[in-house]
Scaffold this active site. Sequence first.
Site, mmCIF file in Angstrom:
data_model
loop_
_atom_site.group_PDB
_atom_site.id
_atom_site.type_symbol
_atom_site.label_atom_id
_atom_site.label_comp_id
_atom_site.label_asym_id
_atom_site.label_seq_id
_atom_site.Cartn_x
_atom_site.Cartn_y
_atom_site.Cartn_z
ATOM 1 N N CYS A 95 -12.111 28.532 -11.214
ATOM 2 C CA CYS A 95 -12.635 29.498 -10.253
ATOM 3 C C CYS A 95 -13.788 30.318 -10.817
ATOM 4 C CB CYS A 95 -11.522 30.448 -9.799
ATOM 5 S SG CYS A 95 -10.175 29.606 -8.958
ATOM 6 N N HIS A 140 -2.572 19.767 -6.374
ATOM 7 C CA HIS A 140 -3.670 19.069 -7.041
ATOM 8 C C HIS A 140 -3.690 19.247 -8.556
ATOM 9 C CE1 HIS A 140 -6.867 22.219 -7.925
ATOM 10 N NE2 HIS A 140 -6.003 22.914 -7.207
ATOM 11 N N GLN A 190 0.193 26.071 -13.082
ATOM 12 C CA GLN A 190 -0.174 25.247 -14.229
ATOM 13 C C GLN A 190 1.046 24.672 -14.937
ATOM 14 O OE1 GLN A 190 -3.001 23.269 -15.371
ATOM 15 N NE2 GLN A 190 -3.830 25.198 -14.586
ATOM 16 N N ASN A 226 -3.554 29.280 -17.560
ATOM 17 C CA ASN A 226 -4.360 28.115 -17.221
ATOM 18 C C ASN A 226 -5.557 27.900 -18.143
ATOM 19 O OD1 ASN A 226 -4.982 30.621 -15.655
ATOM 20 N ND2 ASN A 226 -6.823 29.493 -15.127
ATOM 21 N N THR A 238 -0.256 24.350 12.087
ATOM 22 C CA THR A 238 0.231 22.978 12.031
ATOM 23 C C THR A 238 0.275 22.491 10.584
ATOM 24 O OG1 THR A 238 -0.701 22.517 14.208
ATOM 25 C CG2 THR A 238 -0.176 20.615 12.824
ATOM 26 N N GLY A 241 -2.360 26.935 -4.363
ATOM 27 C CA GLY A 241 -1.894 27.997 -5.236
ATOM 28 C C GLY A 241 -2.387 29.379 -4.859
ATOM 29 N N THR A 242 -3.646 29.480 -4.468
ATOM 30 C CA THR A 242 -4.200 30.787 -4.107
ATOM 31 C C THR A 242 -3.478 31.386 -2.915
ATOM 32 O OG1 THR A 242 -6.399 30.327 -5.011
ATOM 33 C CG2 THR A 242 -6.267 31.986 -3.272
ATOM 34 N N SER A 293 1.079 24.267 -6.735
ATOM 35 C CA SER A 293 -0.074 23.613 -6.129
ATOM 36 C C SER A 293 -0.021 22.121 -6.414
ATOM 37 C CB SER A 293 -1.375 24.203 -6.684
ATOM 38 O OG SER A 293 -2.507 23.581 -6.095
#
Length: 383
Positions: free
Chosen positions: A327, A201, A179, A151, A237, A71-72, A199
Site C-alpha cells: 500500500c 489474495h 499475513q 507484513n 450481492t 483485508g482492508t 484476505s
Amino acid sequence: MNSIYLDHAASTPVHPEAVQEMMKVMTGQFGNASSVHTFGRSAKRTVSSARDRIAKLLSCQPDELVFTAGGTESDNLAIFGALSATENAGKHIITSSIEHHAVLHACEELEKMGYRITYLPVDTTGRVRVEDVQNALTEDTVLISIMYANNEVGTVQPIREIGELAKSRGILFHVDAVQALGAIPISCRDLPVDLMSFSAHKINGPQGVGALYVRRGVYLSPRLHGGLQEKKRRAGTENMAGIAGFGKAVEIASAHLEERRDHDLMLRQTFIRLLEQELGQDSFIINGHPSEFLPHILNISFPETDTETLLMNLDMEGIAAASGSACTSGSLEVSHVLQAMKLPQNVLHSAIRFSFGLGNTTEDMEYTAQKIATILRRLRNRS
C-alpha cells in the site's frame, strides 16, 4: 532474462485449483444467492459450501464468518463495526505503531470522532511488549487491535498473551491475520480473539475477497447498508466466484501448511547463506525477530546502497521485490514499521522485503543473490 517474483507478501499468483473452482462458478452459475428460485438456491449452496469449508479449517462456526472484499474492508468492518455497536462503553483504543494502514488510518479517523488512540511502541525486532499493553489499559479501553504478524518484517506478535489480557478485562480484541493465514496454524476457537481479518489474495486465492471472523456474542454494526446478506452484517450481492476460489485456497493452504513452511524456511536459509557467500556477513542486516517470524518474509538492509536504487536495478534484472507494504511501496516514504523499530538511518533507507511463495525455487535464490552482489559491486565502483 529470468523473471522471479519475490513479493508474495504483497499478492500471490492464484493457485490453478482455485482458478478451476472459480471457473466452474463463472461458467456454470449466475444466480443471486438471495433469490428463492433454483438458480438462487444453487448460488447460495456455493457460498455456504465455501463458508463451511473455511470455517472448518479455521476452527470456527460458519455463522462466525462474514465475507468481505478483502483485508482492508475486514479491518475497517471489525474496528468501526464493533465500536459503533459499543459506542457507550468507552472511547479508548489500543493498537500498535506497526499496524497495516487499514488499521492505522481507521484509527486516525476515529481520533477525529473523539476516540483516544494509544499507539504502542515495538522493540528493535518489531515486537509489541505485553506489559506495554497492560500499562496502556484504562477503564475507558474498549478495543485492542494488534496484527498477528507484521507484513513488512514478518515478526509474529504475542497474540495469545494479549488476548488473555483483553479477555480478563472484558475488552474486545481484533487481530489482523491477513499475513499469517496460510503461514502459521490458526484456530479461532483456541485463541482469545473476538475479531480476526483475512484476505484471499495472500494465500493464492483471488484478489477482491476476504473474510472477518466475528466470535459469537460479539455484535457488529454494518458499514454497508442495503440487503440482508451475511446475516445483516455486510450488505451486497456475494462475490460468488471469489468466495469459491477463497474456499479452495484456504483448503490448499491448510493441507500444505507444514510443507510450505518448511519450503519457505529452506528458501530463506539458502538465500541468507548465499548472500553471506557473495557479500560477507557484515554487508547486510536482517530486520525482524530472530525466532518469532513468518518464514516467507525476509527483510534485509544493504547499507551500501539505498532502497529505491537497489529495487530499480533488481527489477531490470527481472527480480520483483518490495520496499515494504504494497500500500505504500509506490511512495518514497521510509517504512513506518522500520521507523517504529528505531533502526539506524542507513538501515532504514536501504531495506528490501523479499517474500517467498508458490513457484519459488533454490535456483531463484541463487540467481537473486548473484544479481544483488553484481549490482552492489557495480554501484560501489561507480561511487
